[in-house]
Design a protein around this motif. Structure first.
Motif, PDB file in Angstrom:
ATOM      1  N   CYS A 170       0.799  -1.231   0.000  1.00 55.19           N
ATOM      2  CA  CYS A 170       0.000   0.000   0.000  1.00 55.19           C
ATOM      3  C   CYS A 170       0.826   1.273   0.000  1.00 55.19           C
ATOM      4  O   CYS A 170       0.272   2.364  -0.126  1.00 55.19           O
ATOM      5  CB  CYS A 170      -0.974   0.007   1.175  1.00 55.19           C
ATOM      6  SG  CYS A 170      -0.219   0.422   2.762  1.00 55.19           S
TER       7      CYS A 170
ATOM      8  N   TRP B 132      -0.100  -5.159  -9.932  1.00 58.99           N
ATOM      9  CA  TRP B 132      -0.222  -3.816  -9.355  1.00 58.99           C
ATOM     10  C   TRP B 132       1.138  -3.424  -8.808  1.00 58.99           C
ATOM     11  O   TRP B 132       1.766  -4.189  -8.065  1.00 58.99           O
ATOM     12  CB  TRP B 132      -1.303  -3.797  -8.284  1.00 58.99           C
ATOM     13  CG  TRP B 132      -2.650  -4.000  -8.907  1.00 58.99           C
ATOM     14  CD1 TRP B 132      -3.343  -5.172  -9.015  1.00 58.99           C
ATOM     15  CD2 TRP B 132      -3.452  -3.009  -9.547  1.00 58.99           C
ATOM     16  NE1 TRP B 132      -4.528  -4.960  -9.686  1.00 58.99           N
ATOM     17  CE2 TRP B 132      -4.623  -3.644 -10.022  1.00 58.99           C
ATOM     18  CE3 TRP B 132      -3.301  -1.638  -9.775  1.00 58.99           C
ATOM     19  CZ2 TRP B 132      -5.620  -2.951 -10.709  1.00 58.99           C
ATOM     20  CZ3 TRP B 132      -4.299  -0.949 -10.453  1.00 58.99           C
ATOM     21  CH2 TRP B 132      -5.436  -1.615 -10.903  1.00 58.99           C
TER      22      TRP B 132
ATOM     23  N   SER C  54       2.243   0.174  -7.681  1.00 60.52           N
ATOM     24  CA  SER C  54       2.357   1.181  -6.625  1.00 60.52           C
ATOM     25  C   SER C  54       1.056   1.963  -6.498  1.00 60.52           C
ATOM     26  O   SER C  54       0.221   1.956  -7.390  1.00 60.52           O
ATOM     27  CB  SER C  54       3.522   2.138  -6.890  1.00 60.52           C
ATOM     28  OG  SER C  54       3.294   2.899  -8.059  1.00 60.52           O
ATOM     29  N   LEU C  55       0.958   2.634  -5.368  1.00 62.66           N
ATOM     30  CA  LEU C  55      -0.237   3.396  -5.028  1.00 62.66           C
ATOM     31  C   LEU C  55       0.178   4.792  -4.589  1.00 62.66           C
ATOM     32  O   LEU C  55       1.124   4.951  -3.814  1.00 62.66           O
ATOM     33  CB  LEU C  55      -0.974   2.706  -3.883  1.00 62.66           C
ATOM     34  CG  LEU C  55      -2.200   3.413  -3.318  1.00 62.66           C
ATOM     35  CD1 LEU C  55      -3.329   3.422  -4.343  1.00 62.66           C
ATOM     36  CD2 LEU C  55      -2.657   2.719  -2.040  1.00 62.66           C
TER      37      LEU C  55
ATOM     38  N   ALA D 223      -3.471   4.280  -8.874  1.00 60.64           N
ATOM     39  CA  ALA D 223      -2.836   2.969  -8.729  1.00 60.64           C
ATOM     40  C   ALA D 223      -2.195   2.614 -10.073  1.00 60.64           C
ATOM     41  O   ALA D 223      -2.849   2.694 -11.116  1.00 60.64           O
ATOM     42  CB  ALA D 223      -3.867   1.917  -8.333  1.00 60.64           C
TER      43      ALA D 223
ATOM     44  N   GLN E 178      -2.669   3.008 -15.452  1.00 55.60           N
ATOM     45  CA  GLN E 178      -2.962   3.735 -14.225  1.00 55.60           C
ATOM     46  C   GLN E 178      -4.466   3.762 -14.011  1.00 55.60           C
ATOM     47  O   GLN E 178      -5.223   3.967 -14.957  1.00 55.60           O
ATOM     48  CB  GLN E 178      -2.441   5.165 -14.369  1.00 55.60           C
ATOM     49  CG  GLN E 178      -2.756   6.056 -13.223  1.00 55.60           C
ATOM     50  CD  GLN E 178      -2.423   7.512 -13.526  1.00 55.60           C
ATOM     51  OE1 GLN E 178      -3.189   8.376 -13.153  1.00 55.60           O
ATOM     52  NE2 GLN E 178      -1.317   7.801 -14.194  1.00 55.60           N
TER      53      GLN E 178
ATOM     54  N   PHE F 272      -7.096   8.438  -5.418  1.00 56.53           N
ATOM     55  CA  PHE F 272      -5.796   7.767  -5.527  1.00 56.53           C
ATOM     56  C   PHE F 272      -5.481   7.475  -6.983  1.00 56.53           C
ATOM     57  O   PHE F 272      -6.349   7.516  -7.852  1.00 56.53           O
ATOM     58  CB  PHE F 272      -5.796   6.459  -4.729  1.00 56.53           C
ATOM     59  CG  PHE F 272      -6.715   5.410  -5.295  1.00 56.53           C
ATOM     60  CD1 PHE F 272      -6.267   4.482  -6.236  1.00 56.53           C
ATOM     61  CD2 PHE F 272      -8.042   5.355  -4.908  1.00 56.53           C
ATOM     62  CE1 PHE F 272      -7.123   3.527  -6.770  1.00 56.53           C
ATOM     63  CE2 PHE F 272      -8.903   4.399  -5.433  1.00 56.53           C
ATOM     64  CZ  PHE F 272      -8.437   3.483  -6.367  1.00 56.53           C
TER      65      PHE F 272
ATOM     66  N   ARG G 123      -6.308   1.469   1.184  1.00 55.19           N
ATOM     67  CA  ARG G 123      -4.946   0.934   1.090  1.00 55.19           C
ATOM     68  C   ARG G 123      -4.942  -0.593   1.217  1.00 55.19           C
ATOM     69  O   ARG G 123      -4.234  -1.290   0.494  1.00 55.19           O
ATOM     70  CB  ARG G 123      -4.042   1.555   2.152  1.00 55.19           C
ATOM     71  CG  ARG G 123      -3.680   3.000   1.881  1.00 55.19           C
ATOM     72  CD  ARG G 123      -2.782   3.564   2.986  1.00 55.19           C
ATOM     73  NE  ARG G 123      -2.351   4.908   2.694  1.00 55.19           N
ATOM     74  CZ  ARG G 123      -1.321   5.222   1.906  1.00 55.19           C
ATOM     75  NH1 ARG G 123      -0.613   4.271   1.340  1.00 55.19           N
ATOM     76  NH2 ARG G 123      -0.999   6.484   1.699  1.00 55.19           N
TER      77      ARG G 123
ATOM     78  N   PHE H 243      -6.109  -2.129  -2.004  1.00 54.56           N
ATOM     79  CA  PHE H 243      -5.038  -2.145  -3.000  1.00 54.56           C
ATOM     80  C   PHE H 243      -4.113  -3.336  -2.738  1.00 54.56           C
ATOM     81  O   PHE H 243      -3.748  -4.069  -3.657  1.00 54.56           O
ATOM     82  CB  PHE H 243      -4.239  -0.831  -2.973  1.00 54.56           C
ATOM     83  CG  PHE H 243      -3.073  -0.847  -3.927  1.00 54.56           C
ATOM     84  CD1 PHE H 243      -3.265  -0.608  -5.277  1.00 54.56           C
ATOM     85  CD2 PHE H 243      -1.793  -1.132  -3.483  1.00 54.56           C
ATOM     86  CE1 PHE H 243      -2.192  -0.654  -6.174  1.00 54.56           C
ATOM     87  CE2 PHE H 243      -0.717  -1.176  -4.359  1.00 54.56           C
ATOM     88  CZ  PHE H 243      -0.919  -0.928  -5.711  1.00 54.56           C
TER      89      PHE H 243
END
Length: 159
Positions: free
Chosen positions: A10, A78, A80-81, A102, A112, A100, A38, A41
């Motif tokens: 996260c 995935w 990054s956040l 991601a 993205q 957000f 978070r 994610f």
């Protein structure tokens, strides 16, 4: 090296064991809308359909949600956040929004998801309700790269 000794997906800079692991394992409930976002994610990173469905509000939950979710995992990784903005969503409030971005890889293609997500607090838990998809954000050259390498964008993925 186990998942518990890795940095949490996260982006909190905490170890997974000291961050989202408590939520995904059912040991604790996320205390804020941001913490739930978070942890969701992280669940996408780990392909944890059970957690994603359990943290989804009952209104948008459909019978085919599990199948659709499992299909969506596919080859997506995935990376990054980036939390952009939080509005409400803290202890004592009933609603919250988290914006957000991601970042992900799907095969050789990077992408993205920029979203403004809505959350509700019911029965002692935060739930994801829905979100609005927004246009992609641009990262500054000196920001951390979207791929999660820890290097600056200009050194890692200059565009």
């Amino acid at each position: 090296m186990t998942i518990d000794t890795l940095s949490c997906y996260c982006g909190s800079a905490k170890l997974y064991a000291n961050c989202c692991a408590h939520y995904l394992r059912g040991e604790q409930k996320p205390p804020t809308a941001e913490a739930l976002m978070r942890s969701r994610f992280t669940a996408f990173c780990l392909k944890d359909a059970d957690y994603l469905l359990a943290s989804l509000h009952k209104e948008p939950r459909a019978k085919d949600s599990r199948k659709a979710l499992l299909r969506s995992f596919g080859g997506t990784q995935w990376c990054s956040l980036k939390v952009i903005r939080c509005q409400q969503g803290i202890c004592g409030q009933q609603r919250g929004e988290v914006e957000f971005a991601a970042f992900y890889l799907d095969g050789d293609t990077s992408g993205q998801l920029h979203e403004r997500s809505r959350f509700v607090f019911e029965e002692g838990c935060w739930f994801y309700v829905d979100g609005d998809i927004l246009p992609p954000i641009s990262l500054a050259r000196n920001e951390a790269c979207w791929c999660g390498s820890g290097r600056k964008l200009k050194k890692c993925h200059p565009e």
